[in-house]
Every structure is written in C-alpha cells, then in structure tokens.
Design an enzyme around this catalytic site. Sequence first.
Site, PDB file in Angstrom:
ATOM      1  CB  CYS A   1     -98.301  13.669 102.022  1.00 51.65           C
ATOM      2  SG  CYS A   1     -96.544  14.036 103.249  1.00 51.65           S
TER       3      CYS A   1
ATOM      4  CG  ASP B   1     -94.171   7.197  96.640  1.00 56.39           C
ATOM      5  OD1 ASP B   1     -95.086   7.314  95.761  1.00 56.39           O
ATOM      6  OD2 ASP B   1     -93.609   8.346  97.498  1.00 56.39           O
TER       7      ASP B   1
END
Length: 201
Positions: free
Chosen positions: A7, A128
């Site tokens: 990412c 996360d």
Amino acid sequence: MTGIKLCGLTRQEDIDYVNRLLPDYIGFVFFEKSRRNVMFETAKTLKMRLDPRIKAVGVFVDADISFIGKLARAGVIDLVQLHGNEDEAYIASLRKETQVPLIKAFKVESADDIARANASSADYVLLDSGMGSGRPFDWTMIAGMRRDFFLAGGISPDNAAEAIARCRPFAVDVSTMIETDGVKDYEKMKAFAMAVRGSRL
C-alpha cells in the site's frame, strides 16, 4: 496462499517494483493529510502502468462518495478501502454509486472492535492497529474473527511468516515497513513478498 497488499504507492518506480513482484493488491491513498496522498490524474497514470493481474485498492478516509465513484468508473481503482468513520449508512450509499468490492478497516483495541468487524456489511474487513502506525496490535484478539480479513499494522519481512501462522489472514497489508526514508524500497518489498510466499517469487 495468503494474499499480499503493498500500500501507499506514489511513484512510477513503485509500480515498476510491484510489476516485478506481482502482489495480489496495491493501494493508492486518497487522503490529503497523508504523505502518501495521490491525486486523481497521478493515480490514473500509475494504474495504466500497473500489471493487469494486480488489483488497485483506493484508500479513503470519510471521503466524498461521488469522488470514489469517479475513480471506480474511470477504472483507476478496482476495490475501495474505507479507513475512517464510515458507517453502514455510508456503505449503503456507496454501493449505489459503485459496485466495486468494499474493504472496511477497523482499528483493533478490544473485543468490541472484532465484533464490529464481524458484523460489517463490507465485502472484506481489514484489521489494523491504526492507519500508518507501523506497529502490530494484540493478535490474540483475532481468535474471535468469523470471516476472512486483511491483516495490517506493523507486519514486516521479519514477522510476516509468524503473523500468517498465528492469524491465518486472507491477505497481509503493508506500507510503512517496506519504506526507507519515506519512499518504497524494492529490497524491502521483495523481502516481504518472499517472507509471505515462503521464499518463492
């Protein structure tokens, strides 16, 4: 095989790197407060350079739904990742704007966060420790997960194999840990991919 998402790509060099490594997903961040933020035209140019076997994920934080729809219709993104306070009403509205798959991110601090992730109507969920924190959360809480999930937060070439063995994620997501001085580092990206794939590239 556990999927790989790299990412926060911002440069043509980053695309060249991932085209060599062939992760399952890459991420473009559309959030002005992020140092990895990319503009529409930049992302469009990068996506055109991307190997079509790799899916591009657009990462958003409480974004205007019409903007997300514009990116999806233009083919700049193949999936949407929601990283803000987007609720079920927001997701319902977004589904009217675009049919691309949705990933909803959850910051995991307690069992309640796991319960919310399980209940989400998003196509996928991402667990996360906090956007861009670069540190893992308490993986023991994942025992309560009842659906496939992306795992993020402090995963690196050094602990990727352990994370996969302990958590059994659908895919692992990395950004900070494959950078040097704030930019993507090919050797770290390669090491991460090899750690996930058991040294196979």
